[in-house]
Design an enzyme around this catalytic site. Structure first.
Site, PDB file in Angstrom:
ATOM      1  N   LYS A  22      27.064  35.771  28.681  1.00  0.00           N
ATOM      2  CA  LYS A  22      26.673  34.954  29.861  1.00  0.00           C
ATOM      3  C   LYS A  22      26.186  35.644  30.536  1.00  0.00           C
ATOM      4  CE  LYS A  22      29.403  35.507  33.336  1.00  0.00           C
ATOM      5  NZ  LYS A  22      29.382  35.229  35.461  1.00  0.00           N
ATOM      6  N   ASN A  23      26.700  37.204  30.904  1.00  0.00           N
ATOM      7  CA  ASN A  23      25.711  38.061  31.617  1.00  0.00           C
ATOM      8  C   ASN A  23      23.808  38.146  31.706  1.00  0.00           C
ATOM      9  OD1 ASN A  23      27.573  37.032  33.927  1.00  0.00           O
ATOM     10  ND2 ASN A  23      27.806  40.031  33.771  1.00  0.00           N
ATOM     11  N   CYS A 120      31.410  35.994  47.610  1.00  0.00           N
ATOM     12  CA  CYS A 120      32.419  35.574  46.346  1.00  0.00           C
ATOM     13  C   CYS A 120      34.415  36.314  46.726  1.00  0.00           C
ATOM     14  CB  CYS A 120      32.624  35.910  45.095  1.00  0.00           C
ATOM     15  SG  CYS A 120      32.183  37.329  44.323  1.00  0.00           S
ATOM     16  N   ARG A 125      28.512  40.434  48.192  1.00  0.00           N
ATOM     17  CA  ARG A 125      27.583  41.121  47.051  1.00  0.00           C
ATOM     18  C   ARG A 125      25.811  40.317  47.324  1.00  0.00           C
ATOM     19  NH1 ARG A 125      29.881  38.396  42.319  1.00  0.00           N
ATOM     20  NH2 ARG A 125      28.214  39.245  41.664  1.00  0.00           N
ATOM     21  N   ASP A 314      33.441  45.423  35.161  1.00  0.00           N
ATOM     22  CA  ASP A 314      34.011  43.689  34.824  1.00  0.00           C
ATOM     23  C   ASP A 314      35.519  43.783  33.512  1.00  0.00           C
ATOM     24  OD1 ASP A 314      30.951  42.081  34.564  1.00  0.00           O
ATOM     25  OD2 ASP A 314      31.955  42.463  36.423  1.00  0.00           O
ATOM     26  N   ARG A 406      34.485  29.247  33.770  1.00  0.00           N
ATOM     27  CA  ARG A 406      33.120  29.992  34.509  1.00  0.00           C
ATOM     28  C   ARG A 406      32.461  31.009  33.375  1.00  0.00           C
ATOM     29  NH1 ARG A 406      32.067  32.934  39.573  1.00  0.00           N
ATOM     30  NH2 ARG A 406      30.281  32.489  38.729  1.00  0.00           N
TER      31      ARG A 406
HETATM   32  C1  EPZ Z   1      26.096  41.660  38.014  1.00  0.00           C
HETATM   33  O1  EPZ Z   1      26.530  41.163  38.949  1.00  0.00           O
HETATM   34  C2  EPZ Z   1      26.817  41.108  37.083  1.00  0.00           C
HETATM   35  N1  EPZ Z   1      26.398  39.079  36.987  1.00  0.00           N
HETATM   36  C3  EPZ Z   1      28.231  40.845  37.565  1.00  0.00           C
HETATM   37  O2  EPZ Z   1      29.850  40.359  36.233  1.00  0.00           O
HETATM   38  C4  EPZ Z   1      28.959  42.080  37.770  1.00  0.00           C
HETATM   39  O3  EPZ Z   1      30.521  42.659  37.929  1.00  0.00           O
HETATM   40  C5  EPZ Z   1      27.663  43.732  38.361  1.00  0.00           C
HETATM   41  O4  EPZ Z   1      26.098  42.953  37.804  1.00  0.00           O
HETATM   42  C6  EPZ Z   1      28.358  45.164  38.024  1.00  0.00           C
HETATM   43  O5  EPZ Z   1      28.612  44.936  36.761  1.00  0.00           O
HETATM   44  C7  EPZ Z   1      25.450  38.703  36.945  1.00  0.00           C
HETATM   45  O6  EPZ Z   1      24.694  39.732  35.450  1.00  0.00           O
HETATM   46  C8  EPZ Z   1      25.349  37.470  36.748  1.00  0.00           C
HETATM   47  P1  EPZ Z   1      24.777  44.403  41.020  1.00  0.00           P
HETATM   48  P2  EPZ Z   1      25.609  41.333  40.743  1.00  0.00           P
HETATM   49  O7  EPZ Z   1      23.729  43.783  42.445  1.00  0.00           O
HETATM   50  O8  EPZ Z   1      24.096  41.635  40.014  1.00  0.00           O
HETATM   51  C9  EPZ Z   1      25.416  45.853  45.295  1.00  0.00           C
HETATM   52  C10 EPZ Z   1      30.838  38.997  36.033  1.00  0.00           C
HETATM   53  O9  EPZ Z   1      32.708  39.408  36.037  1.00  0.00           O
HETATM   54  N2  EPZ Z   1      24.539  44.850  45.798  1.00  0.00           N
HETATM   55  O10 EPZ Z   1      24.962  45.366  39.933  1.00  0.00           O
HETATM   56  O11 EPZ Z   1      25.183  40.646  41.603  1.00  0.00           O
HETATM   57  C11 EPZ Z   1      26.526  45.256  45.668  1.00  0.00           C
HETATM   58  O12 EPZ Z   1      27.365  44.393  46.681  1.00  0.00           O
HETATM   59  C12 EPZ Z   1      30.303  39.407  37.350  1.00  0.00           C
HETATM   60  O13 EPZ Z   1      30.613  38.307  34.987  1.00  0.00           O
HETATM   61  C13 EPZ Z   1      23.629  45.695  46.989  1.00  0.00           C
HETATM   62  O14 EPZ Z   1      24.041  45.937  48.047  1.00  0.00           O
HETATM   63  O15 EPZ Z   1      26.153  43.154  41.001  1.00  0.00           O
HETATM   64  C14 EPZ Z   1      27.448  45.582  44.878  1.00  0.00           C
HETATM   65  O16 EPZ Z   1      28.562  46.503  45.141  1.00  0.00           O
HETATM   66  C15 EPZ Z   1      31.150  39.964  38.081  1.00  0.00           C
HETATM   67  N3  EPZ Z   1      22.276  45.012  47.370  1.00  0.00           N
HETATM   68  C16 EPZ Z   1      26.902  46.866  43.715  1.00  0.00           C
HETATM   69  O17 EPZ Z   1      25.715  46.786  44.666  1.00  0.00           O
HETATM   70  C17 EPZ Z   1      21.796  43.670  46.042  1.00  0.00           C
HETATM   71  O18 EPZ Z   1      20.702  43.473  46.833  1.00  0.00           O
HETATM   72  C18 EPZ Z   1      26.560  46.681  42.557  1.00  0.00           C
HETATM   73  O19 EPZ Z   1      25.938  44.308  42.038  1.00  0.00           O
HETATM   74  C19 EPZ Z   1      22.559  44.106  45.405  1.00  0.00           C
HETATM   75  C20 EPZ Z   1      23.514  44.427  45.091  1.00  0.00           C
END
Ligand code: EPZ
Length: 440
Positions: A22-23, A120, A125, A314, A406
């Protein structure tokens, strides 16, 4: 609102097939925005988030075919004309897709208007790093009644400019979103402190097939030479490493003998190492992993979630379910998201012994889990509760399984195919029960 009914006690035996990631599919579908040409993606998983992204692309003016025929699981996307380049709130609110269409939209049309993604269950996020990167590339970003509007220089008429971007934090979709934007920027963009997840590498492979000039995807430093346009391409999506990991835990927790097929074991290094430390027997093939409990008692082994290639956040909830069945105390530290322990209370209601202090949960095992009525809260917490129910004494009812839908394709059917006693129930009045639910 669909529920699952799971009767515990059966070891999982046989072969279970992993679907496409999915990702990976979500950013790859968004990449089609970058070209007028046709983008064909194969091995697309049949999950709700993909349907949401299809609706989003169509709402912008894209032509999207999405087929799940026996041999297919493919989509064809043509963004020849983007008549309404807006990611509307009513579509993106169910899935934070706007964080993946922002970059491609502004790169293609010069103007992007996307509903701010809400938080969420697992955390706030934010997308501040996406915005900071676009501003470094010359975009101006304004906010208007819950929408973010980004314009390239000269009020949207000039392209983005290459820049040197060092991510303050490692962000997966931040890396993907800005990588897509940089492919059509003027000049070179150097990204540092990038996410190294396989999903980033998968997206880069598609972008390169579309004519992008990218070096270093999968490492923390990525260099992009902007080009004036991209063309269509065909690409096969990676297997879903988190679905594969979930099934490995399912085989281990039920004491079964399960062959997890159509996966990429090279994406599962941290989980495989951890399961082996617990005493799980794993046989690793080129595109499959066989898991057996090894008969003996499983041993506790701590985890601390990290960005790839560390232990994946995850898989944290699913591993915690297994930890309840190991002898000893397991410390589970969640370093990526601030609220990713929603499954703890529900596991404790099933008889687990877990306490949380800040970012660390302490799991004291081994617990004899009992069936209960439990509530799913987010995608991976839901998977954790199913895993616990597979070994609980009696029949567990899981509510709000739409969270699972999802990101897991035909989850209950796949598990039932290897011996799990699991079925989906419509609402209590059985309005939308399926024949198989009643038969099984
Ligand atoms: C991706 O989310 C995945 N989703 C998530 O999978 C996964 O848990 C996550 O990466 C971490 O591996 C998709 O790929 C669609 P991040 P993402 O940006 O990109 C902070 C699932 O279960 N951050 O890597 O949204 C954030 O708050 C889902 O399949 C900022 O502060 O995660 C977090 O603490 C859940 N500012 C950390 O970075 C930003 O602009 C990592 O988030 C972006 C992120």
């Amino acid at each position: 609102m669909d529920k699952f009914v799971v009767r515990g006690g059966n070891p999982l035996l046989g072969t279970i097939k992993v679907s496409g990631a999915k990702n990976s599919a979500l950013p790859c579908m968004a990449a089609a925005i970058l070209t007028e040409g046709e983008v064909i993606l194969e091995n697309i998983p049949q999950v709700r988030d993909i349907e949401t992204e299809r609706k989003l692309l169509v709402s912008m003016g894209a032509e999207v075919e999405l087929g799940y025929g026996r041999a297919q699981h493919r989509t064809s996307i043509k963004c020849a004309v983007l008549s309404d380049p807006v990611a509307k709130y009513e579509i993106v609110k169910t899935m934070r897709a706007s964080s993946l269409v922002l970059g491609p939209l502004i790169a293609r049309t010069g103007i992007a208007r996307v509903a701010m993604p809400g938080g969420c269950a697992i955390g706030g996020r934010p997308i501040d790093l996406h915005i900071k990167g676009l501003e470094a590339m010359g975009a101006t970003v304004t906010y208007d009644h819950g929408y973010l509007e980004a314009r390239t220089p000269n009020n949207g008429s000039a392209p983005l400019k290459g820049a040197h971007i060092v991510f303050d934090k490692i962000t997966v979709t931040g890396t993907e979103d800005l990588l897509m934007a940089a492919t059509l920027a003027e000049g070179e963009t150097l990204f540092e402190n990038c996410a190294r997840e396989p999903e980033v590498t998968d997206l880069a492979a598609l972008l390169i097939a579309m004519g992008a000039k990218i070096e270093g995807a999968g490492t923390s430093t990525i260099r992009v030479q902007g080009v004036s346009s991209l063309h269509g391409a065909r690409h096969k999506i990676n297997p879903d490493r988190i679905e594969a990991g979930t099934f490995l835990v399912a085989g281990a927790i039920t004491g079964g003998d399960l062959n997890v097929d159509c996966c990429d074991p090279s994406h599962l290094g941290a989980l495989i190492a951890k399961l082996e430390q617990c005493g799980v027997k794993l046989t690793v093939g080129s595109d499959n992993v066989r898991v057996r409990s090894g008969g003996g008692i499983l041993k506790a082994s701590d985890i601390s979630t990290e960005e790839y290639p560390g232990f994946p956040t995850d898989m944290q909830a699913q591993y915690m379910a297994l930890a309840t069945q190991t002898e000893g105390t397991t410390l589970v530290t969640e370093n990526i998201f601030e609220n990713r322990f929603m499954h703890v209370n529900e596991l404790n209601r099933m008889g687990a012994n877990i306490t949380v202090n800040g970012r660390t949960a302490t799991v004291r095992g081994k617990s004899d889990l009992q069936s209960a009525a439990v509530m799913c809260s987010d995608l991976r917490a839901s998977a954790s509760l199913v895993l616990a129910a597979l070994v609980a004494d009696g029949e567990t009812i899981l509510d709000r399984v739409y969270h699972l839908d999802r990101g897991y394709e035909h989850f209950e059917d796949k598990l039932r195919g290897v011996g799990a006693q699991i079925r989906r129930m419509g609402d209590v009045f059985g309005k939308n029960r399926r024949a198989t639910d009643i038969a099984s």
